[in-house]
Write a protein that holds these residues in place. Structure first.
Motif, PDB file in Angstrom:
ATOM      1  N   PHE A 131       0.827  -1.215   0.000  1.00  0.00           N
ATOM      2  CA  PHE A 131       0.000   0.000   0.000  1.00  0.00           C
ATOM      3  C   PHE A 131       0.859   1.263   0.000  1.00  0.00           C
ATOM      4  CE2 PHE A 131      -3.436  -2.852   1.430  1.00  0.00           C
ATOM      5  CZ  PHE A 131      -4.434  -2.430   0.565  1.00  0.00           C
ATOM      6  N   ILE A 132       2.032   1.193   0.648  1.00  0.00           N
ATOM      7  CA  ILE A 132       2.938   2.341   0.603  1.00  0.00           C
ATOM      8  C   ILE A 132       3.405   2.593  -0.826  1.00  0.00           C
ATOM      9  CG2 ILE A 132       5.214   3.169   1.306  1.00  0.00           C
ATOM     10  CD1 ILE A 132       4.779   1.770   3.986  1.00  0.00           C
ATOM     11  N   LYS A 134       1.917   1.641  -3.521  1.00  0.00           N
ATOM     12  CA  LYS A 134       0.765   2.032  -4.339  1.00  0.00           C
ATOM     13  C   LYS A 134       0.492   3.520  -4.199  1.00  0.00           C
ATOM     14  CE  LYS A 134      -4.100   0.920  -5.215  1.00  0.00           C
ATOM     15  NZ  LYS A 134      -5.272   0.108  -4.797  1.00  0.00           N
ATOM     16  N   GLN A 135       0.582   4.047  -2.968  1.00  0.00           N
ATOM     17  CA  GLN A 135       0.371   5.475  -2.763  1.00  0.00           C
ATOM     18  C   GLN A 135       1.475   6.309  -3.414  1.00  0.00           C
ATOM     19  OE1 GLN A 135      -0.031   6.032   1.459  1.00  0.00           O
ATOM     20  NE2 GLN A 135      -2.066   5.086   1.555  1.00  0.00           N
TER      21      GLN A 135
END
Length: 278
Positions: A131-132, A134-135
């Motif tokens: 998720f890191i 992806k952001q």
């Protein structure tokens, strides 16, 4: 009495040799099976009773090579493995130098916390890392394959233990001659640390070469696939072509074997000297 003792020692040595040879055969059996299957025909590879190929089919390697974009997989894997190795050697050596030759507040606590991270399974961090990235917009890029593995505590620990075996008089003498900390690090400390640096480089390179779960997790574009992900796709598309799959596995493993035989001396020295007091 002495004869009985000698007989017992000879018996123990014989048992140890048998155990070691049996273990070596057990470890080499899958590798030998892979190589032998790579030279078989399709019919022989499907027949479990055929151990040795009737003749060596060298064309299996070229057929497997051109059935999938292995050249792209090799280029991606080499680039990622080399970049991760360079980054991890640099970050590990600098951090180890700070932990071994510099005093700062909370050094021991920070080192203990970092050592504790070695007990955390990498699978636990997959989702938050994903998720890191992806952001940050790094998915399906070389940044996703390189940046998360550009530092590791194993290398820091290995080099710190080695740096601590070196005499402190080296820094005192260098400081008297007007040597700065960075100059001492690059001119004196690193040239003395060839063996552990080679060990870290080998472990990092092999780890990234064999990495499967992380590249599969952060890439879905074939242009960024590494060797292991490419082999997995090749296995899915050519599941019954055991001779081709084993041929592909053989030429994907060969670079690691060549690298180990070239650097085995430094690798063994790095393991032997780490943590030993001289």
């Amino acid at each position: 009495m002495l004869k009985s003792v000698k007989k017992e020692e000879q018996l123990i040595r014989a048992v140890i040799h048998v155990v070691l040879i049996s273990g070596a055969i057990t470890m080499l059996a899958p590798f030998l099976w892979m190589i032998l299957t790579a030279f078989k025909t399709k019919i022989e590879s499907l027949d479990s009773t055929v151990i040795l190929p009737s003749k060596l089919i060298w064309s299996n390697f070229s057929t497997a090579w051109y059935k999938a974009p292995f050249m792209q997989y090799f280029i991606n894997t080499l680039f990622v493995a080399i970049m991760c190795t360079i980054c991890q050697v640099m970050t590990s050596s600098l951090a180890a130098y700070a932990f071994s030759h510099m005093n700062f507040y909370g050094k021991d606590w920070l080192f203990a916390i970092l050592m504790g991270t070695m007990m955390i399974p990498q699978q636990v961090l997959l989702v938050p890392d994903y998720f890191i990235l992806k952001q940050l917009g790094w998915l399906n890029s070389y940044l996703a394959l390189i940046v998360p593995w550009s530092a590791g505590f194993f290398g820091i620990f290995l080099l710190r233990q080695f740096f601590m075996t070196l005499p402190k008089d080296l820094w005192d003498a260098a400081r008297i001659d007007g040597c700065s900390r960075l100059k001492f690090f690059f001119k004196i400390l690193l040239p003395l640390s060839t063996a552990p640096l080679t060990t870290i480089a080998i472990f990092t390179f092999v780890g990234n070469w064999n990495s499967f779960l992380w590249p599969l997790f952060v890439t879905n574009d074939q242009a960024f696939y590494t060797i292991q992900v490419g082999l997995s796709n090749f296995n899915q598309s050519e599941g019954t072509e055991w001779h081709l799959l084993m041929a592909a596995s053989t030429f994907c493993t060969l670079p690691l074997l060549i690298m180990f035989f070239i650097a085995q001396k430094q690798f063994i020295q790095g393991i032997a000297h780490t943590g030993s007091k001289e």
